[in-house]
Motif scaffolding. Structure first.
Motif, mmCIF file in Angstrom:
data_model
loop_
_atom_site.group_PDB
_atom_site.id
_atom_site.type_symbol
_atom_site.label_atom_id
_atom_site.label_comp_id
_atom_site.label_asym_id
_atom_site.label_seq_id
_atom_site.Cartn_x
_atom_site.Cartn_y
_atom_site.Cartn_z
ATOM 1 N N CYS A 70 -3.682 6.752 6.280
ATOM 2 C CA CYS A 70 -5.007 6.535 5.691
ATOM 3 C C CYS A 70 -6.008 6.210 6.798
ATOM 4 O O CYS A 70 -6.700 7.088 7.270
ATOM 5 C CB CYS A 70 -4.930 5.452 4.610
ATOM 6 N N TYR A 116 -12.589 16.394 2.583
ATOM 7 C CA TYR A 116 -11.210 16.072 2.939
ATOM 8 C C TYR A 116 -10.345 17.333 2.894
ATOM 9 O O TYR A 116 -10.312 18.042 1.906
ATOM 10 C CB TYR A 116 -10.652 15.039 1.965
ATOM 11 N N PRO A 175 -4.283 9.085 -3.458
ATOM 12 C CA PRO A 175 -5.741 8.873 -3.432
ATOM 13 C C PRO A 175 -6.279 8.143 -2.208
ATOM 14 O O PRO A 175 -7.493 8.142 -1.997
ATOM 15 C CB PRO A 175 -6.011 8.059 -4.707
ATOM 16 N N LEU A 176 -5.412 7.530 -1.389
ATOM 17 C CA LEU A 176 -5.900 6.852 -0.184
ATOM 18 C C LEU A 176 -6.014 7.874 0.944
ATOM 19 O O LEU A 176 -5.374 7.780 1.993
ATOM 20 C CB LEU A 176 -4.951 5.714 0.204
ATOM 21 N N SER A 177 -6.850 8.857 0.695
ATOM 22 C CA SER A 177 -6.972 10.002 1.603
ATOM 23 C C SER A 177 -7.989 9.710 2.701
ATOM 24 O O SER A 177 -9.081 10.250 2.714
ATOM 25 C CB SER A 177 -7.385 11.230 0.790
ATOM 26 N N GLY A 178 -7.591 8.869 3.624
ATOM 27 C CA GLY A 178 -8.477 8.499 4.730
ATOM 28 C C GLY A 178 -8.418 9.490 5.882
ATOM 29 O O GLY A 178 -7.656 10.451 5.858
ATOM 30 N N TRP A 179 -9.197 9.207 6.911
ATOM 31 C CA TRP A 179 -9.356 10.209 7.986
ATOM 32 C C TRP A 179 -8.097 10.439 8.804
ATOM 33 O O TRP A 179 -7.935 11.510 9.379
ATOM 34 C CB TRP A 179 -10.561 9.870 8.861
ATOM 35 N N TYR A 234 -13.955 10.903 2.506
ATOM 36 C CA TYR A 234 -12.590 11.315 2.125
ATOM 37 C C TYR A 234 -12.016 10.335 1.092
ATOM 38 O O TYR A 234 -11.338 10.730 0.142
ATOM 39 C CB TYR A 234 -11.666 11.365 3.343
ATOM 40 N N PHE A 275 2.049 1.996 -3.423
ATOM 41 C CA PHE A 275 0.948 2.640 -4.147
ATOM 42 C C PHE A 275 0.910 4.140 -3.870
ATOM 43 O O PHE A 275 0.826 4.962 -4.787
ATOM 44 C CB PHE A 275 -0.361 1.969 -3.715
ATOM 45 N N GLU A 309 -13.720 10.826 -2.191
ATOM 46 C CA GLU A 309 -13.078 11.973 -2.855
ATOM 47 C C GLU A 309 -11.786 11.561 -3.534
ATOM 48 O O GLU A 309 -11.487 11.979 -4.654
ATOM 49 C CB GLU A 309 -12.724 13.054 -1.817
ATOM 50 N N THR A 335 -14.489 9.266 6.935
ATOM 51 C CA THR A 335 -13.436 8.647 6.117
ATOM 52 C C THR A 335 -14.008 8.037 4.845
ATOM 53 O O THR A 335 -13.331 8.010 3.815
ATOM 54 C CB THR A 335 -12.616 7.608 6.923
ATOM 55 N N HIS A 394 -6.368 13.465 7.559
ATOM 56 C CA HIS A 394 -7.149 14.710 7.534
ATOM 57 C C HIS A 394 -6.534 15.726 8.504
ATOM 58 O O HIS A 394 -5.977 15.349 9.538
ATOM 59 C CB HIS A 394 -8.592 14.413 7.930
ATOM 60 N N ILE A 411 0.835 -1.197 0.000
ATOM 61 C CA ILE A 411 0.000 0.000 0.000
ATOM 62 C C ILE A 411 0.873 1.251 0.000
ATOM 63 O O ILE A 411 0.549 2.254 -0.655
ATOM 64 C CB ILE A 411 -0.984 -0.047 1.181
#
Lengths: 411, 411
Positions: free
Chosen positions: A276, A265, A248-252, B131, A103, B134, B128, A255, A100
């Protein structure tokens, strides 16, 4: 005492790291030459797990996210890994898996070179790097994955279309060590970025990411860092890229204000943008104990012993190669990591026969025996004993026993 | 004994799950109403971790990937989670994080509806999910994320441009339970696919993914499944989609022959195509112990007790709401999960004052107190005691103490 045994004994006597072995739990009767695949547990990991599970999870419950520092483990452990790879604080996080993180790093690099379309990688890369690069290329129209033939010099293939070069610092197969400074310089001269895979070098080879000016690096923590089976991986991004980090793995966890519960986001500042989702705390805590075991150890001592162990092994194996048709494919000189790979037609059953005798190495298709030499817990005496066993397996034909040819799922 | 205490006592006497509490480690003096955020440890988790760390990692070393079943934990635990959510064997894996699994599920769904460009989601979704949506949209040119206003019926917004609808089964905020069968049917009627987020329902609400014909589902394992802090998440794909499963996180665990070390990606068959990299085994083993604690428990009993606990709580809280300007925003009737959310201007310091008294709930911005009711280890007596404490905090103004308004990082 034979000449070999006496040489081993004198090397062990002079070993400045010999006291470190006591920090690790290793079963009696085993010579463990597979720390390049899964390092053994530091003894302190058991107490650390107990603390994390019984005290923090059991008594602290949800409060431990704050009070036990769970929430910041990605960063605190990341900084400690960073010190082992030449990164400043705030450039490394421990999170997710190597795959990951490849990636994320490739996406981040491609975003920083929007006018370029080529990912350049080695065909004999650790396969998951290539599978992920394929996934990235397939999901980004126009992106092309170009693979260098085995042994080719990636530096000669970088051109004005190359966005990013993905390189293994040490080949998982041959153990060859790449010249990070030189390849990074040549990539940068062509305007490309680099992503270094440090899976087989972190913790055992001196690495200077900041000094060299590497763009991104990723790696796992369960080999020479001894973080435990499947311990979360790490990712490094050079500080100069932080403002432009996009993946693109813009997880919380990435944030700016994760608990504001905003619907849109907003990226966190700095390296946390490469996080992520919620991380496995128990596994992270075993890694913490493993990093404790490396605290205060000079990486130069590790490297010196690593080269000495592998040199000693190769010297002892050379006559066996001539006699039994095996071939060391790991570079001599200093151009290697901390493993030695031997090609042999019967590599699979030979490794199995060795394992049955308590000498644990591993097999990589199609015909390679790999032996890893972790300087923190191995002695020269063990190297000599392992070669004795290998000689005996080859000379006696013990590997011909059919029980050694049945393939296990993971080898 | 007060009327309330005597009602609680008779409900506890009739509780078919009351013996389950002994399976969990809960500190004395605590009433734990935050199992919707982090479940407590099953007592067996400690021995399981010890076994995994000391015996398997320490003695088995690399061999435990085969011999201790580490390699297949994603599948064996996945199938066990699958039984709790109405999935056949081979449709669920435990792996990675909820965020990353949302990413895979959305990509897989978009790939199955190539002519459509819209991802439809709820604005008050767990953030999440948005996000990540997105991130998916931004990295796929032409993809659009459309958000339904709070409380809007997603079913009315699905149209011929909708590729996939991403829905929370239970709202993390209000506790409202969505009608999975109805929304899935309406999405399918419009030709769209569905991804259900089961984070706040798995283990506590009966779920019939296969029967309903859900396409994808994801969820975490550390809430009502009690898998431990950051335990790996799960992802489900309906068997009818397996042949067409594509997602860009195509790591080596998703390869048809991971140890053949091929340079090209060849997708594994079935649900393993949604795996990616090496998983954190120690954290997975705590989850295994947690799933053991659910073995043989009838999910209908869990649901009945969950509704009874939350109903009892709301009945007792109603008078407090009238007196202190609070408002229960969780649906009455059966349209809720296993939490009750109370909006109150001073939600943050009130929760902190409760925690100081050993009543652990949590706060969600901007003004919500959340109380989770996990039927496996909570008693009606505890519900009554918690409401007594809440009454006392509100009536005495104890929450006005300034120490309760200092915000912690994670709340």
């Amino acid at each position: 005492m034979s000449a070999v045994a006496s040489k081993a004994a004198s090397l062990d006597l002079a070993d400045p790291l010999s006291s470190k072995r006591d920090l690790f739990e290793l079963p009696a009767g085993i010579i463990y030459l597979d720390g390049n695949s899964l390092g053994p547990p530091p003894k302190a990991a058991f107490a650390e797990l107990e603390q994390a599970a019984r005290r923090e999870w059991g008594e602290g419950l949800i409060r431990s996210w704050n009070e036990a520092g769970w929430w910041s483990l990605t960063d605190t452990l990341g900084d400690r890994v960073g010190r082992l790879i030449g990164a400043q604080a705030g450039e490394t996080v421990v999170t997710d898996t190597t795959s990951i993180n490849v990636f994320k790093a490739l996406h981040a690099a491609l975003a920083l070179r929007p006018e370029r379309r080529v990912i350049l990688a080695e065909r004999d890369s650790f396969p998951t790097d290539l599978y992920i690069a394929e996934g990235v290329a397939a999901s980004r129209p126009g992106t092309e994955l170009r693979l260098a033939a085995d042994g080719a010099d990636l530096g000669t293939m970088v051109d004005e279309r190359t966005a990013v070069m993905l390189i293994n610092h040490v080949s998982y197969r041959t153990g060859a060590l790449r010249d990070m400074a030189d390849l990074t310089r040549r990539a940068h001269q062509a305007g490309a970025l680099v992503v270094w895979d440090l899976c087989h070098s972190a913790g055992v080879v001196p690495i200077e990411l900041d000094t060299i000016g590497v763009d991104f690096a990723i790696g796992c923590t369960y080999k020479y860092l001894n973080g435990g089976p499947g311990a979360p991986a790490f990712i490094y991004a050079n500080r100069r890229h932080h403002d432009g980090l996009v993946q693109p793995l813009s997880g919380w966890w990435a944030h700016a204000a994760p608990f504001a519960m905003e619907s849109g986001y907003r990226p966190a500042a700095g390296i946390r943008r490469l996080l992520c989702g919620t991380q496995p705390i128990l596994s992270l805590r075993a890694l913490k104990a493993a990093l404790d075991a490396l605290e205060g150890v000079d990486i130069a001592d590790i490297r010196a012993k690593s080269l000495a162990l592998t040199r000693f092994f190769m010297e002892l194996v050379d006559p066996l190669c001539r006699e039994f048709g095996a071939r060391i494919i790991t570079p001599r000189g200093d151009g290697r990591g901390s493993q030695v790979a031997i090609a042999h037609e019967q590599a699979y059953p030979v490794i199995q026969a060795l394992i049955a005798r308590g000498i644990i190495g591993d097999f990589r298709a199609p015909d390679i025996m790999r032996f890893g030499f972790a300087p923190l817990y191995l002695s020269f005496r063990e190297v000599a004993d392992a070669v004795d066993a290998l000689r005996d397996v080859l000379a006696s034909g013990a590997w011909r026993d059919s029980k050694f040819s049945a393939k296990a799922l993971v080898t």
